[in-house]
Design a protein around this motif. Structure first.
Motif, PDB file in Angstrom:
ATOM      1  N   ASP A 181       0.832  -1.208   0.000  1.00 18.99           N
ATOM      2  CA  ASP A 181       0.000   0.000   0.000  1.00 18.99           C
ATOM      3  C   ASP A 181       0.867   1.259   0.000  1.00 18.99           C
ATOM      4  OD1 ASP A 181      -2.328   1.675   0.386  1.00 18.99           O
ATOM      5  OD2 ASP A 181      -1.771   1.786   2.502  1.00 18.99           O
ATOM      6  N   ALA A 182       1.934   1.201   0.802  1.00 19.70           N
ATOM      7  CA  ALA A 182       2.782   2.386   0.979  1.00 19.70           C
ATOM      8  C   ALA A 182       3.347   2.889  -0.348  1.00 19.70           C
ATOM      9  CB  ALA A 182       3.910   2.076   1.959  1.00 19.70           C
ATOM     10  N   VAL A 183       3.728   1.969  -1.231  1.00 13.39           N
ATOM     11  CA  VAL A 183       4.365   2.399  -2.477  1.00 13.39           C
ATOM     12  C   VAL A 183       3.390   2.551  -3.631  1.00 13.39           C
ATOM     13  CG1 VAL A 183       6.637   1.470  -1.921  1.00 13.39           C
ATOM     14  CG2 VAL A 183       4.944   0.004  -3.069  1.00 13.39           C
ATOM     15  N   SER A 184       2.154   2.121  -3.456  1.00 14.00           N
ATOM     16  CA  SER A 184       1.306   2.068  -4.644  1.00 14.00           C
ATOM     17  C   SER A 184       0.043   2.913  -4.591  1.00 14.00           C
ATOM     18  CB  SER A 184       0.928   0.620  -4.965  1.00 14.00           C
ATOM     19  OG  SER A 184       0.193   0.084  -3.897  1.00 14.00           O
ATOM     20  N   ASP A 185      -0.291   3.470  -3.434  1.00 10.67           N
ATOM     21  CA  ASP A 185      -1.486   4.318  -3.509  1.00 10.67           C
ATOM     22  C   ASP A 185      -1.095   5.783  -3.610  1.00 10.67           C
ATOM     23  OD1 ASP A 185      -4.074   4.969  -3.861  1.00 10.67           O
ATOM     24  OD2 ASP A 185      -4.798   4.250  -1.928  1.00 10.67           O
ATOM     25  N   ARG A 186      -1.947   6.513  -4.272  1.00  9.60           N
ATOM     26  CA  ARG A 186      -1.783   7.962  -4.357  1.00  9.60           C
ATOM     27  C   ARG A 186      -3.089   8.628  -3.940  1.00  9.60           C
ATOM     28  NH1 ARG A 186       2.616   6.385  -4.496  1.00  9.60           N
ATOM     29  NH2 ARG A 186       4.250   6.785  -6.044  1.00  9.60           N
ATOM     30  N   ASP A 187      -3.827   7.936  -3.085  1.00  7.68           N
ATOM     31  CA  ASP A 187      -5.124   8.495  -2.669  1.00  7.68           C
ATOM     32  C   ASP A 187      -4.952   9.856  -1.980  1.00  7.68           C
ATOM     33  OD1 ASP A 187      -4.001   7.398  -0.371  1.00  7.68           O
ATOM     34  OD2 ASP A 187      -5.805   6.307   0.242  1.00  7.68           O
ATOM     35  N   PHE A 188      -3.812  10.043  -1.304  1.00 11.17           N
ATOM     36  CA  PHE A 188      -3.594  11.347  -0.649  1.00 11.17           C
ATOM     37  C   PHE A 188      -3.542  12.483  -1.667  1.00 11.17           C
ATOM     38  CE2 PHE A 188       0.876  12.091  -1.717  1.00 11.17           C
ATOM     39  CZ  PHE A 188       1.304  10.821  -2.083  1.00 11.17           C
ATOM     40  N   ALA A 226     -11.138  27.040 -12.001  1.00  7.06           N
ATOM     41  CA  ALA A 226     -11.762  25.817 -11.487  1.00  7.06           C
ATOM     42  C   ALA A 226     -11.662  24.700 -12.520  1.00  7.06           C
ATOM     43  CB  ALA A 226     -13.222  26.081 -11.117  1.00  7.06           C
ATOM     44  N   GLY A 227     -11.688  25.069 -13.785  1.00  2.89           N
ATOM     45  CA  GLY A 227     -11.591  24.069 -14.851  1.00  2.89           C
ATOM     46  C   GLY A 227     -10.281  23.299 -14.773  1.00  2.89           C
ATOM     47  N   ARG A 228      -9.192  24.006 -14.546  1.00  2.00           N
ATOM     48  CA  ARG A 228      -7.894  23.340 -14.432  1.00  2.00           C
ATOM     49  C   ARG A 228      -7.847  22.405 -13.238  1.00  2.00           C
ATOM     50  NH1 ARG A 228      -2.901  26.185 -16.365  1.00  2.00           N
ATOM     51  NH2 ARG A 228      -3.643  27.907 -17.633  1.00  2.00           N
ATOM     52  N   LEU A 229      -8.442  22.868 -12.142  1.00  2.00           N
ATOM     53  CA  LEU A 229      -8.378  22.077 -10.908  1.00  2.00           C
ATOM     54  C   LEU A 229      -9.156  20.778 -11.064  1.00  2.00           C
ATOM     55  CD1 LEU A 229      -8.819  25.064  -8.457  1.00  2.00           C
ATOM     56  CD2 LEU A 229      -6.716  23.801  -8.914  1.00  2.00           C
ATOM     57  N   VAL A 230     -10.350  20.892 -11.606  1.00  2.00           N
ATOM     58  CA  VAL A 230     -11.153  19.687 -11.821  1.00  2.00           C
ATOM     59  C   VAL A 230     -10.455  18.799 -12.856  1.00  2.00           C
ATOM     60  CG1 VAL A 230     -13.397  18.817 -12.576  1.00  2.00           C
ATOM     61  CG2 VAL A 230     -13.276  20.865 -11.170  1.00  2.00           C
ATOM     62  N   GLY A 231      -9.813  19.423 -13.829  1.00  2.00           N
ATOM     63  CA  GLY A 231      -9.060  18.669 -14.825  1.00  2.00           C
ATOM     64  C   GLY A 231      -7.927  17.872 -14.192  1.00  2.00           C
ATOM     65  N   ALA A 232      -7.231  18.500 -13.242  1.00  2.00           N
ATOM     66  CA  ALA A 232      -6.125  17.820 -12.559  1.00  2.00           C
ATOM     67  C   ALA A 232      -6.643  16.614 -11.771  1.00  2.00           C
ATOM     68  CB  ALA A 232      -5.414  18.793 -11.619  1.00  2.00           C
ATOM     69  N   LEU A 233      -7.751  16.809 -11.085  1.00  2.00           N
ATOM     70  CA  LEU A 233      -8.351  15.705 -10.326  1.00  2.00           C
ATOM     71  C   LEU A 233      -8.699  14.548 -11.257  1.00  2.00           C
ATOM     72  CD1 LEU A 233      -9.719  14.394  -7.835  1.00  2.00           C
ATOM     73  CD2 LEU A 233     -11.745  15.767  -8.345  1.00  2.00           C
ATOM     74  N   ASN A 234      -9.342  14.891 -12.360  1.00  2.00           N
ATOM     75  CA  ASN A 234      -9.695  13.889 -13.363  1.00  2.00           C
ATOM     76  C   ASN A 234      -8.485  13.142 -13.869  1.00  2.00           C
ATOM     77  OD1 ASN A 234     -12.154  13.169 -14.698  1.00  2.00           O
ATOM     78  ND2 ASN A 234     -12.556  15.359 -14.738  1.00  2.00           N
ATOM     79  N   ALA A 235      -7.443  13.905 -14.196  1.00  2.00           N
ATOM     80  CA  ALA A 235      -6.241  13.298 -14.771  1.00  2.00           C
ATOM     81  C   ALA A 235      -5.671  12.253 -13.830  1.00  2.00           C
ATOM     82  CB  ALA A 235      -5.205  14.382 -15.064  1.00  2.00           C
ATOM     83  N   LEU A 236      -5.556  12.600 -12.548  1.00  2.00           N
ATOM     84  CA  LEU A 236      -4.933  11.649 -11.622  1.00  2.00           C
ATOM     85  C   LEU A 236      -5.843  10.444 -11.353  1.00  2.00           C
ATOM     86  CD1 LEU A 236      -2.521  10.864  -9.969  1.00  2.00           C
ATOM     87  CD2 LEU A 236      -3.423  12.191  -8.058  1.00  2.00           C
ATOM     88  N   GLY A 257       3.754   1.194 -10.451  1.00  2.00           N
ATOM     89  CA  GLY A 257       3.834   1.189 -11.907  1.00  2.00           C
ATOM     90  C   GLY A 257       4.296   2.558 -12.339  1.00  2.00           C
ATOM     91  N   LYS A 258       5.013   2.640 -13.428  1.00  2.00           N
ATOM     92  CA  LYS A 258       5.582   3.933 -13.830  1.00  2.00           C
ATOM     93  C   LYS A 258       4.497   4.939 -14.169  1.00  2.00           C
ATOM     94  CE  LYS A 258       9.548   6.165 -14.415  1.00  2.00           C
ATOM     95  NZ  LYS A 258      10.869   5.576 -14.696  1.00  2.00           N
ATOM     96  N   ASP A 259       3.302   4.440 -14.425  1.00  2.00           N
ATOM     97  CA  ASP A 259       2.155   5.339 -14.594  1.00  2.00           C
ATOM     98  C   ASP A 259       2.146   6.410 -13.501  1.00  2.00           C
ATOM     99  OD1 ASP A 259       1.634   2.468 -15.167  1.00  2.00           O
ATOM    100  OD2 ASP A 259      -0.231   3.222 -16.078  1.00  2.00           O
ATOM    101  N   MET A 260       2.538   5.962 -12.309  1.00  2.00           N
ATOM    102  CA  MET A 260       2.417   6.846 -11.151  1.00  2.00           C
ATOM    103  C   MET A 260       3.368   8.026 -11.195  1.00  2.00           C
ATOM    104  SD  MET A 260       1.469   4.625  -7.862  1.00  2.00           S
ATOM    105  CE  MET A 260       1.681   2.941  -8.334  1.00  2.00           C
ATOM    106  N   GLN A 261       4.348   7.966 -12.071  1.00  2.00           N
ATOM    107  CA  GLN A 261       5.217   9.134 -12.246  1.00  2.00           C
ATOM    108  C   GLN A 261       4.402  10.331 -12.766  1.00  2.00           C
ATOM    109  OE1 GLN A 261       9.454   8.890 -13.387  1.00  2.00           O
ATOM    110  NE2 GLN A 261       8.745   9.636 -15.370  1.00  2.00           N
ATOM    111  N   GLU A 262       3.251  10.042 -13.357  1.00  2.00           N
ATOM    112  CA  GLU A 262       2.379  11.104 -13.886  1.00  2.00           C
ATOM    113  C   GLU A 262       1.544  11.777 -12.796  1.00  2.00           C
ATOM    114  OE1 GLU A 262       1.821  12.112 -17.364  1.00  2.00           O
ATOM    115  OE2 GLU A 262       3.821  11.224 -17.432  1.00  2.00           O
TER     116      GLU A 262
END
Ligand code: ARG
Length: 460
Positions: A228-235, A297-307, A319-324
């Motif tokens: 969990d420590a290395v793989s979640d980005r929920d924070f 607000a558009g950018r912020l919601v966009g960032a949330l969506n992206a992640l 996974g290297k995906d997480m570098q994004e």
């Protein structure tokens, strides 16, 4: 030669395109300070646990300190070939202190390292944003202090509904911002656990002390599960969710500012410092700052969506995906800091046009509810009947463009014979506003209490 970090298994160097898609240094160099801090804590712990000699530890501590200074002085050469901040720092450390540098990465992986750095960075950023949020609340409260007696139309459907005070309206945003601060604080509390020592994914065979590094870095405790420590980005997702919602609040407020500045309203004036002119129309003073905050607000919601979309469907662990994960978070943090500062600036400088606001309350039958309430209170009519009688009186007044108070008593009695002269008392907007003394209501005396209470809750 291929890579100095893992060259052992490789015979040729990566293609130039591979290097470009793989490198994150232009983004993650931003948390160099957190990376160095975490490495220092790790090395100190390794030494304490007898995994590293004190001499090596000292060399590592000093070398990392020197690298921090080089970066801060703009003397550090970042290299895309070294991919990310972690390997850039380690590579420089090797140049500076030689072999001992290679021992720093014992019992650690870039996977727990990056998760640690990122949590530290988000934590610092939340603290900085919280201060900006408090500044905006203070600016709103200062404006509210001056406008507790200023009546304006309150709206539903953007149709004039009932009179409110301008201070009361501003306090609504103080509350929203208070909850935004609460959301960031919740996020901070949950993210404040240390991934360090999870290593690549499974933990390590070295006798490390995760409590010690957690403590040194200000975390509450080590994270319980290494995968969990290395793989979640929920924070980071939580951070972006809180950022998006705050962005939506700022956007609504900005939209109101734009409306209040428009010709039909002219309820407020923004300062020259927060408006722009037109290159062709000399009379113009445009609320660009408000419009831009409305749009951010558009950018912020966009960032949330992206992640969220990056994380969706990713199998454990890293996974290297997480570098994004970093770019949307960095961008959101910068966007928010700017939007908050711009909003605070607008609020500090704005001037309410009390006459225009008061004048607007005389149109739109804002005291119709007060009239209906009088019929209930004095004549004991059921509210539904009172509503009906009032509707008929509004229609009567509207027919020749008069205000409710301009109907004669005889005209009123034609609709409801028991109406008396007293009814005129409730038809002024000041009376209307003053009567709304229920908790959280718009009466000036309540609003003054609410301002004091808000200062206590949010700014002390
Ligand atoms: N730059 C990487 C990131 O941001 C660091 C972690 C790399 N880990 C790995 N196993 N390749 O995610």
């Amino acid at each position: 030669p291929s890579n100095t970090m893992w060259g052992g298994r490789f015979t040729t160097a990566p293609s130039e395109v591979m290097e470009r898609i793989n490198a994150s240094i232009d983004v993650d160099r931003r948390f160099y300070a957190q990376d160095i801090r975490a490495s220092q804590a790790h090395a100190a712990m390794l030494a304490e646990c007898g995994i590293l000699t004190q001499d090596d530890n000292t060399a590592i501590q000093d070398g990392l300190e020197r690298i921090r200074q080089e970066i801060e002085a703009g003397e550090f050469t970042f290299s895309a070939a070294l991919e990310d901040i972690h390997m850039n720092v380690e590579s420089r450390l090797r140049e500076l202190i030689g072999e001992a540098a290679g021992r720093l990465h014992t019992a650690r992986s870039r996977n727990d390292q990056v998760a640690t750095d990122f949590r530290l960075w988000v934590r610092d950023t939340i603290d900085a944003l919280d201060a900006l949020l408090a500044d905006l609340q203070a600016a709103l409260l200062d404006q509210a202090d001056a406008e507790t007696e200023t009546v304006m139309p309150g709206y539903t459907h953007l149709q004039a509904a009932q009179p409110v005070t301008f201070a009361h309206h501003l306090l609504a945003y103080v509350e929203m911002l208070g909850r935004d601060r609460g959301r960031f604080a919740d996020c901070r509390k949950r993210l404040n656990e240390s991934p360090l020592g999870a290593a690549a994914l499974a933990g390590t065979g070295f006798p490390i002390d995760r409590e010690m590094t957690a403590r040194a870095l200000g975390f509450e405790r080590p994270m319980a599960n290494s995968l969990d420590a290395v793989s979640d980005r929920d924070f980071a997702v939580e951070f972006l969710a809180a950022a998006s919602l705050l962005g939506v609040h700022l956007s609504r407020f900005s939209e109101e500012i734009v409306i209040w500045c428009s010709e039909g309203f002219r309820f407020i004036q923004l300062s020259d410092a927060f408006t722009t002119g037109s290159s062709i129309m000399p009379q113009k003073k445009n609320p660009d700052a408000a419009e831009l905050v409305r749009a951010k607000a558009g950018r912020l919601v966009g960032a949330l969506n992206a992640l969220l979309i990056v994380m969706k469907g990713l199998p454990l662990a890293y996974g290297k995906d997480m570098q994004e994960d970093k770019e949307p978070v960095f961008e959101a943090a910068d966007t928010l800091a700017l939007a908050l500062s711009a909003t605070t600036g607008m609020v500090r400088d704005m001037k309410a046009d009390r006459e225009r606001m008061r004048a607007a309350t005389t149109k739109g039958y804002l005291t119709a509810t007060d009239l209906a309430d009088w019929l209930v209170r004095v004549l004991n009519l059921p509210f539904r009947d009172a509503h009906h009688v009032t509707g008929a009186l509004v229609a009567r007044a509207e027919a020749d463009g008069r205000d409710l108070a301009e109907l004669s008593l005889a005209e009123m009695q034609a609709v409801e014979p028991r109406i008396t002269e007293d009814i005129y008392e409730v038809l002024t907007v000041e009376r209307s506003v003053a009567s709304r003394r229920s908790q959280g209501g718009t009466a000036p005396e309540r609003v003054r209490e609410a301002i004091a209470a808000a200062r206590e809750r949010f700014l002390s």
